[in-house]
Design a protein around this motif. Structure first.
Motif, PDB file in Angstrom:
ATOM      1  N   GLY A 120      16.648   0.243  43.930  1.00  0.00           N
ATOM      2  CA  GLY A 120      15.523   0.521  43.039  1.00  0.00           C
ATOM      3  C   GLY A 120      14.852   1.825  43.419  1.00  0.00           C
ATOM      4  N   ASN A 121      13.589   1.767  43.819  1.00  0.00           N
ATOM      5  CA  ASN A 121      12.823   2.959  44.199  1.00  0.00           C
ATOM      6  C   ASN A 121      12.809   3.195  45.702  1.00  0.00           C
ATOM      7  N   THR A 122      13.705   2.541  46.420  1.00  0.00           N
ATOM      8  CA  THR A 122      13.725   2.626  47.868  1.00  0.00           C
ATOM      9  C   THR A 122      15.059   3.181  48.357  1.00  0.00           C
ATOM     10  N   LEU A 123      14.988   4.120  49.293  1.00  0.00           N
ATOM     11  CA  LEU A 123      16.160   4.681  49.943  1.00  0.00           C
ATOM     12  C   LEU A 123      16.190   4.179  51.380  1.00  0.00           C
ATOM     13  N   LEU A 124      17.276   3.531  51.756  1.00  0.00           N
ATOM     14  CA  LEU A 124      17.460   3.054  53.119  1.00  0.00           C
ATOM     15  C   LEU A 124      18.479   3.960  53.789  1.00  0.00           C
ATOM     16  N   LEU A 125      18.100   4.592  54.900  1.00  0.00           N
ATOM     17  CA  LEU A 125      19.028   5.400  55.678  1.00  0.00           C
ATOM     18  C   LEU A 125      19.450   4.575  56.883  1.00  0.00           C
ATOM     19  N   LEU A 126      20.766   4.522  57.112  1.00  0.00           N
ATOM     20  CA  LEU A 126      21.354   3.619  58.084  1.00  0.00           C
ATOM     21  C   LEU A 126      22.001   4.373  59.238  1.00  0.00           C
ATOM     22  N   SER A 127      22.016   3.728  60.387  1.00  0.00           N
ATOM     23  CA  SER A 127      22.739   4.222  61.556  1.00  0.00           C
ATOM     24  C   SER A 127      23.417   3.025  62.199  1.00  0.00           C
ATOM     25  N   GLY A 128      24.731   3.057  62.259  1.00  0.00           N
ATOM     26  CA  GLY A 128      25.462   1.923  62.815  1.00  0.00           C
ATOM     27  C   GLY A 128      25.238   0.635  62.056  1.00  0.00           C
ATOM     28  N   GLY A 129      24.999   0.726  60.760  1.00  0.00           N
ATOM     29  CA  GLY A 129      24.766  -0.454  59.931  1.00  0.00           C
ATOM     30  C   GLY A 129      23.342  -0.972  59.936  1.00  0.00           C
ATOM     31  N   GLN A 130      22.478  -0.384  60.764  1.00  0.00           N
ATOM     32  CA  GLN A 130      21.076  -0.803  60.843  1.00  0.00           C
ATOM     33  C   GLN A 130      20.186   0.185  60.090  1.00  0.00           C
ATOM     34  N   THR A 131      19.166  -0.310  59.401  1.00  0.00           N
ATOM     35  CA  THR A 131      18.220   0.554  58.707  1.00  0.00           C
ATOM     36  C   THR A 131      17.332   1.245  59.733  1.00  0.00           C
ATOM     37  N   VAL A 132      17.322   2.592  59.702  1.00  0.00           N
ATOM     38  CA  VAL A 132      16.489   3.350  60.648  1.00  0.00           C
ATOM     39  C   VAL A 132      15.355   4.091  59.945  1.00  0.00           C
ATOM     40  N   LEU A 133      15.531   4.417  58.659  1.00  0.00           N
ATOM     41  CA  LEU A 133      14.480   5.077  57.883  1.00  0.00           C
ATOM     42  C   LEU A 133      14.411   4.426  56.511  1.00  0.00           C
ATOM     43  N   VAL A 134      13.192   4.179  56.044  1.00  0.00           N
ATOM     44  CA  VAL A 134      12.966   3.653  54.693  1.00  0.00           C
ATOM     45  C   VAL A 134      12.076   4.666  53.988  1.00  0.00           C
ATOM     46  N   LEU A 135      12.550   5.142  52.817  1.00  0.00           N
ATOM     47  CA  LEU A 135      11.793   6.117  52.036  1.00  0.00           C
ATOM     48  C   LEU A 135      11.605   5.586  50.631  1.00  0.00           C
ATOM     49  N   LYS A 136      10.557   6.048  49.951  1.00  0.00           N
ATOM     50  CA  LYS A 136      10.316   5.647  48.559  1.00  0.00           C
ATOM     51  C   LYS A 136      10.415   6.874  47.660  1.00  0.00           C
ATOM     52  N   LYS A 137      10.756   6.628  46.391  1.00  0.00           N
ATOM     53  CA  LYS A 137      10.811   7.716  45.408  1.00  0.00           C
ATOM     54  C   LYS A 137       9.419   8.297  45.212  1.00  0.00           C
ATOM     55  N   VAL A 138       9.385   9.617  45.044  1.00  0.00           N
ATOM     56  CA  VAL A 138       8.110  10.274  44.725  1.00  0.00           C
ATOM     57  C   VAL A 138       8.240  11.007  43.417  1.00  0.00           C
TER      58      VAL A 138
END
Length: 138
Positions: A120-138
């Protein structure tokens, strides 16, 4: 005859639901380039960014840009619809920031990213399969 009619209606409903333009989930990882993104969470901790700080924007040309606390960041990236993502040649301006520790952490975590998912409006950036950064649409 009644069973055939119910089956036909059910099949039509499933087909229409699958094609609905209101669905927010996409097949695969989703698009990075649709909007800019603002940091909301880092390594599981809430991150309250103010104004235009801690943002990323992905160009369709394989380049990204963004903002930390006070420095601009930029570089290249590669991604695939399957959800892989890597940053290449990331650089930043070198002004001293009032919150240099947070900016350094953001860049360090960003460099560890190897995948992504758009929900949806959320970007999940992953490292080794784990979420490390969560960003929202602007």
């Amino acid at each position: 005859m009644k069973v055939l009619k119910i089956f036909t209606i059910a099949a039509l409903a499933v087909t229409l639901a699958a094609c609905c333009s209101c669905r927010t989930r996409t097949k695969g990882a989703g698009s990075l380039t649709t909007n800019g993104w603002q940091l909301m969470q880092i390594e599981g901790e809430p991150f309250a960014a103010a104004g235009e700080k801690y943002t990323l924007q992905f160009g369709s040309d394989g380049k990204f840009s963004g903002m930390g606390d006070c420095n601009r960041i930029m570089g290249g990236y590669t991604s695939a619809p399957s959800g892989t993502l890597s940053f290449e040649g990331a650089a930043s301006t070198r002004m001293f920031c009032s919150d240099q520790q947070s900016e350094d952490r953001f860049l360090s975590v960003l460099n560890s990213v190897d995948g992504y998912r758009v929900d949806g409006n959320t970007l999940l950036l992953l490292s080794g399969g784990q979420t490390v950064l969560v960003l929202k649409k602007v």
